[in-house]
Scaffold this active site. Sequence first.
Site, PDB file in Angstrom:
ATOM      1  N   SER A 118       2.798  14.109  -3.435  1.00 47.30           N
ATOM      2  CA  SER A 118       2.527  13.342  -4.651  1.00 47.30           C
ATOM      3  C   SER A 118       3.110  11.951  -4.573  1.00 47.30           C
ATOM      4  O   SER A 118       2.750  11.075  -5.351  1.00 47.30           O
ATOM      5  CB  SER A 118       3.168  14.039  -5.850  1.00 47.30           C
ATOM      6  OG  SER A 118       2.733  15.351  -5.946  1.00 47.30           O
ATOM      7  N   HIS A 139      -4.387  13.549  -1.451  1.00 43.48           N
ATOM      8  CA  HIS A 139      -3.698  13.960  -2.678  1.00 43.48           C
ATOM      9  C   HIS A 139      -4.701  14.549  -3.667  1.00 43.48           C
ATOM     10  O   HIS A 139      -5.383  13.825  -4.393  1.00 43.48           O
ATOM     11  CB  HIS A 139      -2.972  12.734  -3.268  1.00 43.48           C
ATOM     12  CG  HIS A 139      -2.158  13.034  -4.481  1.00 43.48           C
ATOM     13  ND1 HIS A 139      -1.897  12.098  -5.450  1.00 43.48           N
ATOM     14  CD2 HIS A 139      -1.534  14.169  -4.891  1.00 43.48           C
ATOM     15  CE1 HIS A 139      -1.162  12.643  -6.395  1.00 43.48           C
ATOM     16  NE2 HIS A 139      -0.932  13.893  -6.075  1.00 43.48           N
ATOM     17  N   GLU A 151      -7.032  11.407  -4.128  1.00 36.67           N
ATOM     18  CA  GLU A 151      -6.472  10.090  -3.810  1.00 36.67           C
ATOM     19  C   GLU A 151      -6.216  10.085  -2.294  1.00 36.67           C
ATOM     20  O   GLU A 151      -5.443  10.911  -1.796  1.00 36.67           O
ATOM     21  CB  GLU A 151      -5.154   9.936  -4.592  1.00 36.67           C
ATOM     22  CG  GLU A 151      -4.696   8.529  -4.796  1.00 36.67           C
ATOM     23  CD  GLU A 151      -3.393   8.472  -5.632  1.00 36.67           C
ATOM     24  OE1 GLU A 151      -2.673   9.473  -5.742  1.00 36.67           O
ATOM     25  OE2 GLU A 151      -3.107   7.378  -6.154  1.00 36.67           O
TER      26      GLU A 151
END
Length: 295
Positions: A118, A139, A151
């Site tokens: 993260s 992500h 992401e």
Amino acid sequence: MKNVAVIGAGTMGNGIAHTFAQSGFRVQLIDINDSALKKGMDTITKNLDRMLGKGTITEEQKSETLSNITTFTNITEGVEYASLVVEAATENIDLKLNIFKQLDEACPEGTILASNTSSISITQIASVTSRPDHVIGMHFMNPVPIMKLVEIIRGYNTSDEVTKLIMDLSKTLGKIPVEVNDYPGFVANRILMPMLNESIETLYNGVAGVHEIDTVMKLGMAHPMGPLQLADFIGLDVCLSILNVMYDGFKNPKYAPCPLLVNMVRAGKLGVKSGEGFYDYSESKKAEKIAKQFL
Ligand SMILES: NC(=O)c1ccc[n+]([C@@H]2O[C@H](COP(=O)([O-])OP(=O)(O)OC[C@H]3O[C@@H](n4cnc5c(N)ncnc54)[C@H](O)[C@@H]3O)[C@@H](O)[C@H]2O)c1
């Protein structure tokens, strides 16, 4: 690319394994022990049953998805034939650096190593491998089978070719990839975590209660879930780790984790996964009911 290894069968790892397997990939799901793997497989089965109940998949798709997943407790065995590894182990830098060193030794040359971190620097993770051009951030969002965004984080040395391959692969999973650069928290958590932390600070300062804070944000801002409940879903330990990475990375007090968050993590109140966070999930029915709103 047919074989994908997923490291970690927790909240994110089982969702990532589920998503690849449902798209026809052979998935090797790896965790440190059999009980973590069993818990992950039980969650995948439960989520597939929910989809079956809603009519979004057939009985055949459910059994195909499950038969595409094999479980391992040994990393070297699990990654032997993998063209891609997606690491989704606990958000801890030393742990991840150690895993990537092992992956670099165990994986065939050319295997792409992705991390679902993260917030931890992809460039730093890549630096412990001999293939930094083949290391990238992938992500996924929680719950992975439902959320569209991935992401994609380019480390300093990630090649154009690997970035394109992972962007295209994400699309074949039915996801929408967005490419971002490698700075603490990337984009998603750099914006989300200060809001969650501020909600916890608002509670800590006694401005309002849990239910009131979540209701203000749900009804006032049209958020599908209140920030305190979202923090419970993400995992309070994960939120704390991300805030610490941003606090250290930017040297900026605005990312300092609220003392209440620190205390709750120390007390083992981690949210849905531990049965209690800002809300009580101890009766399994309650957690099921909340999860049903999203899956
Ligand atoms: N929870 C979220 O909403 C969310 C969202 C996006 C990204 N992430 C990221 O995904 C990653 C995993 O988070 P999570 O919420 O699934 O955590 P989690 O605590 O639910 O699961 C982590 C899993 O990793 C396993 N693990 C630990 N060390 C391992 C090792 N050496 N080898 C194999 N498995 C190992 C643990 O046994 C556990 O099953 C973290 O990097 C986190 O930042 C989390």
